[in-house]
Design a protein around this motif. Structure first.
Motif, PDB file in Angstrom:
ATOM      1  N   LYS B  51      31.012  35.132  50.701  1.00  0.00           N
ATOM      2  CA  LYS B  51      31.206  35.017  49.256  1.00  0.00           C
ATOM      3  C   LYS B  51      30.864  36.348  48.622  1.00  0.00           C
ATOM      4  N   VAL B  52      31.157  36.486  47.328  1.00  0.00           N
ATOM      5  CA  VAL B  52      30.889  37.754  46.653  1.00  0.00           C
ATOM      6  C   VAL B  52      29.891  37.533  45.520  1.00  0.00           C
ATOM      7  N   PHE B  53      29.019  38.542  45.321  1.00  0.00           N
ATOM      8  CA  PHE B  53      28.025  38.441  44.252  1.00  0.00           C
ATOM      9  C   PHE B  53      28.593  39.026  42.964  1.00  0.00           C
ATOM     10  N   PRO B  54      28.116  38.653  41.785  1.00  0.00           N
ATOM     11  CA  PRO B  54      27.172  37.582  41.526  1.00  0.00           C
ATOM     12  C   PRO B  54      27.860  36.252  41.202  1.00  0.00           C
ATOM     13  N   THR B  55      29.187  36.223  41.322  1.00  0.00           N
ATOM     14  CA  THR B  55      29.927  35.022  40.909  1.00  0.00           C
ATOM     15  C   THR B  55      29.932  33.952  41.987  1.00  0.00           C
ATOM     16  N   MET B  56      29.613  34.349  43.218  1.00  0.00           N
ATOM     17  CA  MET B  56      29.646  33.448  44.372  1.00  0.00           C
ATOM     18  C   MET B  56      31.050  32.879  44.624  1.00  0.00           C
ATOM     19  N   ASP B  57      32.060  33.664  44.266  1.00  0.00           N
ATOM     20  CA  ASP B  57      33.435  33.285  44.617  1.00  0.00           C
ATOM     21  C   ASP B  57      33.612  33.449  46.117  1.00  0.00           C
ATOM     22  N   CYS B  58      34.449  32.609  46.691  1.00  0.00           N
ATOM     23  CA  CYS B  58      34.804  32.740  48.098  1.00  0.00           C
ATOM     24  C   CYS B  58      35.608  34.037  48.270  1.00  0.00           C
ATOM     25  N   ALA B  59      35.149  34.904  49.186  1.00  0.00           N
ATOM     26  CA  ALA B  59      35.795  36.220  49.339  1.00  0.00           C
ATOM     27  C   ALA B  59      37.254  36.076  49.775  1.00  0.00           C
ATOM     28  N   SER B  60      37.510  35.155  50.693  1.00  0.00           N
ATOM     29  CA  SER B  60      38.888  34.946  51.162  1.00  0.00           C
ATOM     30  C   SER B  60      39.790  34.500  50.014  1.00  0.00           C
ATOM     31  N   CYS B  61      39.229  33.625  49.141  1.00  0.00           N
ATOM     32  CA  CYS B  61      40.058  33.065  48.068  1.00  0.00           C
ATOM     33  C   CYS B  61      40.498  34.152  47.095  1.00  0.00           C
ATOM     34  N   ILE B  62      39.694  35.221  46.997  1.00  0.00           N
ATOM     35  CA  ILE B  62      40.052  36.328  46.102  1.00  0.00           C
ATOM     36  C   ILE B  62      40.953  37.330  46.824  1.00  0.00           C
ATOM     37  N   THR B  63      40.648  37.565  48.099  1.00  0.00           N
ATOM     38  CA  THR B  63      41.350  38.629  48.820  1.00  0.00           C
ATOM     39  C   THR B  63      42.732  38.201  49.302  1.00  0.00           C
ATOM     40  N   THR B  64      42.852  36.984  49.805  1.00  0.00           N
ATOM     41  CA  THR B  64      44.138  36.605  50.408  1.00  0.00           C
ATOM     42  C   THR B  64      45.311  36.625  49.417  1.00  0.00           C
ATOM     43  N   PRO B  65      45.129  36.239  48.139  1.00  0.00           N
ATOM     44  CA  PRO B  65      46.279  36.379  47.223  1.00  0.00           C
ATOM     45  C   PRO B  65      46.706  37.838  47.049  1.00  0.00           C
ATOM     46  N   ARG B  66      45.718  38.753  47.009  1.00  0.00           N
ATOM     47  CA  ARG B  66      46.054  40.178  46.907  1.00  0.00           C
ATOM     48  C   ARG B  66      46.807  40.631  48.169  1.00  0.00           C
ATOM     49  N   MET B  67      46.293  40.205  49.331  1.00  0.00           N
ATOM     50  CA  MET B  67      46.936  40.588  50.595  1.00  0.00           C
ATOM     51  C   MET B  67      48.376  40.082  50.623  1.00  0.00           C
ATOM     52  N   SER B  68      48.530  38.826  50.220  1.00  0.00           N
ATOM     53  CA  SER B  68      49.853  38.200  50.258  1.00  0.00           C
ATOM     54  C   SER B  68      50.802  38.885  49.271  1.00  0.00           C
ATOM     55  N   SER B  69      50.285  39.189  48.067  1.00  0.00           N
ATOM     56  CA  SER B  69      51.125  39.854  47.053  1.00  0.00           C
ATOM     57  C   SER B  69      51.623  41.202  47.578  1.00  0.00           C
ATOM     58  N   ALA B  70      50.705  41.951  48.216  1.00  0.00           N
ATOM     59  CA  ALA B  70      51.098  43.271  48.730  1.00  0.00           C
ATOM     60  C   ALA B  70      52.130  43.124  49.849  1.00  0.00           C
ATOM     61  N   ALA B  71      51.877  42.156  50.732  1.00  0.00           N
ATOM     62  CA  ALA B  71      52.765  41.997  51.894  1.00  0.00           C
ATOM     63  C   ALA B  71      54.173  41.558  51.485  1.00  0.00           C
ATOM     64  N   HIS B  72      54.287  40.852  50.336  1.00  0.00           N
ATOM     65  CA  HIS B  72      55.590  40.327  49.930  1.00  0.00           C
ATOM     66  C   HIS B  72      56.211  41.075  48.750  1.00  0.00           C
ATOM     67  N   HIS B  73      55.557  42.141  48.298  1.00  0.00           N
ATOM     68  CA  HIS B  73      56.055  42.862  47.121  1.00  0.00           C
ATOM     69  C   HIS B  73      57.315  43.651  47.489  1.00  0.00           C
ATOM     70  N   ASP B  74      58.314  43.558  46.613  1.00  0.00           N
ATOM     71  CA  ASP B  74      59.582  44.256  46.882  1.00  0.00           C
ATOM     72  C   ASP B  74      59.397  45.765  46.973  1.00  0.00           C
ATOM     73  N   ASN B  75      58.397  46.295  46.253  1.00  0.00           N
ATOM     74  CA  ASN B  75      58.217  47.754  46.219  1.00  0.00           C
ATOM     75  C   ASN B  75      57.186  48.261  47.224  1.00  0.00           C
ATOM     76  N   ILE B  76      56.610  47.353  48.019  1.00  0.00           N
ATOM     77  CA  ILE B  76      55.585  47.787  48.985  1.00  0.00           C
ATOM     78  C   ILE B  76      56.078  47.541  50.408  1.00  0.00           C
ATOM     79  N   THR B  77      56.024  48.596  51.201  1.00  0.00           N
ATOM     80  CA  THR B  77      56.238  48.454  52.639  1.00  0.00           C
ATOM     81  C   THR B  77      54.858  48.530  53.281  1.00  0.00           C
ATOM     82  N   THR B  78      54.483  47.504  54.038  1.00  0.00           N
ATOM     83  CA  THR B  78      53.154  47.457  54.640  1.00  0.00           C
ATOM     84  C   THR B  78      53.268  47.656  56.145  1.00  0.00           C
TER      85      THR B  78
END
Lengths: 97, 462
Positions: B51-78
């Motif tokens: 989790k991440v401080f100080p909000t105690m959000d699940c780290a995966s729940c925050i990171t995976t949408p960013r990862m997915s957005s980058a991987a599927h973005h029309d302007n990004i080649t990963t």
């Protein structure tokens, strides 16, 4: 005549390029298989904790925990219950491997 | 080795949270981005956190949408599993040489079913799990990896061919070779992240020797719901710990390690972990041995006070040495600073070393930017423009510049993207803006259009 497109030939070509598999790697695979067999034998009588498996298998507790963790990940062992400060592990009814 | 050549507006080196954010910000503005990552998945260190401080959000729940957005973005080649060999100025742009390493799996054919992994007979300590868990020689890096594609660790392969037989799509390709790629990039963002100071850096703490002395990143995996044991156990024998100790500044503020600086995140991640531990081990005694608590961010002091009120035992003390008992317990020799400086001993089941942050890579290996004395990327304007580098057209972001937390890394990544956008000028195919003002008639704007107008005016400034 060998077919270079045959996947098995590609694998053998790569093996030739990389050289023989190291004896240390083969030994670690052998030891891991032996540890898994010993754990399965110990758990055949019922769920046990890591120290109990280690005693039955005559292997260090650290090795048993690592191997049980791997077996749990790949589906041949599950958590059964807790016994004081330790977790009991059990074999799954049908081993996928 | 075969060769390819491609053009891009921005080359982002490193696909941790900072690299992902810079890539997404640039791509959203219409620039073509090539995002390269040396490991087999994007996500960096953050995806391994609980989790991440100080909000105690699940780290995966925050990171995976960013990862997915980058991987599927029309302007990004990963490109994952790709090394950057060199980046050199080439007139007004850059020529980069990259090596896409062989996965021995055809990414287009692999469906991520893991049947190759289940068939593989070789088991190894899994780096992602702090070596506490296992992976196989054929494997998918971790459950939320992007791409969900297998790779074969050829150094651990015994050439049994079982993965080939198990693969339902014939994706295993032992004939694959590294591919050398020449990239023509108009700009570069360095987001090479951090590594932690080694667990065995301070020999007196027995890290790397005593099984139950672990790093804070190892504890992140133990606290993660999909961690190696599925719960918090100590590595020597699987005991559920009754007593856990944290040793602060175990890799920072120490001239002897070459890390005299404060790593800025250790106090807060330790406090976060103690709060999570008190949830997963409600009966355990948790002690933090610290020199100073540095809770400087928004909401951080309250976070620290909450931990104290939860019963976490904070002891202002310096740990001199740690000895391993025959049963795996750890005996700490401690100088209590706050009282009379007396030396005492305490025994704990598990000790977590709050290791520090150091540069994740040496950027000078591939690009001629200036570094500071510790190896972080140096800005010529560290106060006014932290993301600048000594090379025009090259920005840096996140922990490549210096130790910092996730919030600051993301803010800095967006700042770097803005700097690069300004440097590049309007992206190709950007909206045509009339000379006399906005591209829309302000009289026609409705409440819900505000964001679109803001975005468009930003393009004008670009």
């Amino acid at each position: 005549m060998t077919n270079p497109e045959n996947p098995r030939n590609k694998m053998l070509e790569l093996k030739d390029k990389h050289g023989p598999v190291s004896p240390a790697l083969l030994e670690s695979v052998r030891q891991n298989n032996a540890a898994k067999a010993a754990i399965k034998k110990a758990l055949a009588a019922g769920p046990l904790t890591v120290p109990e498996i280690a005693e039955a298998a005559a292997l260090p507790t650290r090795t048993i925990l690592w191997t049980v963790t791997a077996m749990r990940k790949y589906g041949s062992v599950v958590e059964d219950s807790t016994d004081g400060s330790y977790v009991r592990y059990a074999l799954v009814a049908k081993d996928p491997r | 080795m075969t060769d390819q050549r491609i053009d891009t507006d921005a080359l982002v080196v490193g696909a941790g949270i900072a690299g992902l954010q810079s890539a997404l910000d640039l791509a959203d503005r219409g620039y073509k981005v090539l995002l390269v990552e040396k490991t087999a998945s994007i996500g960096g260190k953050m995806i391994a956190l609980s989790k991440v401080f100080p909000t105690m959000d699940c780290a995966s729940c925050i990171t995976t949408p960013r990862m997915s957005s980058a991987a599927h973005h029309d302007n990004i080649t990963t490109w994952t599993y790709t090394d950057v060999d060199s980046i050199a100025p080439d007139g007004t742009a850059f020529t980069a040489h990259l090596t896409r390493k062989a996965r021995y799996v055809d990414e287009d054919l692999c469906i991520g079913c893991r049947l190759c992994e289940y068939a593989c007979p070789v088991e190894l300590p899994h780096e992602f799990e702090g070596n506490m868990g296992a992976r196989r020689a054929a494997y998918i890096p971790f459950g939320t990896a992007i791409p969900q594609k297998a790779l074969i660790d050829i150094d651990a392969c015994v050439y049994c061919g079982k993965c080939e037989k198990a693969c339902p799509t014939d994706a295993i390709d032992f004939g694959q070779e590294p591919v050398s790629v020449t990239v023509h990039a108009r700009s570069v963002v360095i987001a090479t992240g951090f590594e932690t100071t080694p667990l065995d850096a301070k020999k007196e703490y027995r890290g790397g020797v005593a099984a139950n002395v672990i790093s804070a990143l190892d504890m992140e995996r133990l606290l993660s719901p999909n961690g190696p044991y599925g719960r918090v156990l100590r590595p020597s024998d699987g005991k559920i710990p009754d007593s856990v100790a944290y040793v602060q500044c175990a890799g920072s503020r120490d001239e002897t390690l070459g890390v005299p600086y404060c790593s800025r995140v250790c106090c807060m991640y330790a406090i976060k972990q103690t709060m999570l531990l008190s949830g997963s081990l409600p009966l355990a005694d948790i002690t933090v041995y610290y020199m100073d608590i540095r809770a400087f961010g928004k909401g951080y002091e309250q976070f620290y006070q909450t931990a104290r009120s939860m019963g976490i035992n904070f002891v202002k003390a310096k740990v001199a040495r740690i000895e391993e008992e025959p049963n795996g317990d750890l005996r700490l020799r401690v100088e209590i600073i706050e009282e009379d400086g007396r030396v005492t001993e305490a025994v704990h089941d598990l000790v977590v070393l709050s290791v520090g942050l150091k540069p994740g890579d040496d950027p000078r290996r591939f690009i001629g930017v200036d570094l500071d004395q510790y190896g972080f990327v140096a800005s010529p304007e560290p106060k006014l423009d932290a993301t600048l580098t000594s090379m025009p057209g090259v920005a840096a972001a996140g922990t490549a510049i210096g130790p910092k937390d996730i919030v600051d890394s993301i803010v800095e990544a967006s700042a770097a993207a803005t700097k690069i956008a300004t440097y590049l000028g309007p992206p190709p195919n950007s909206p045509q803006v009339p000379e006399d003002g906005l591209a829309v008639d302000v009289r026609e704007i409705k409440a819900g259009d505000a964001l679109a107008v803001a975005g468009r005016s930003e393009v004008q400034r670009g």
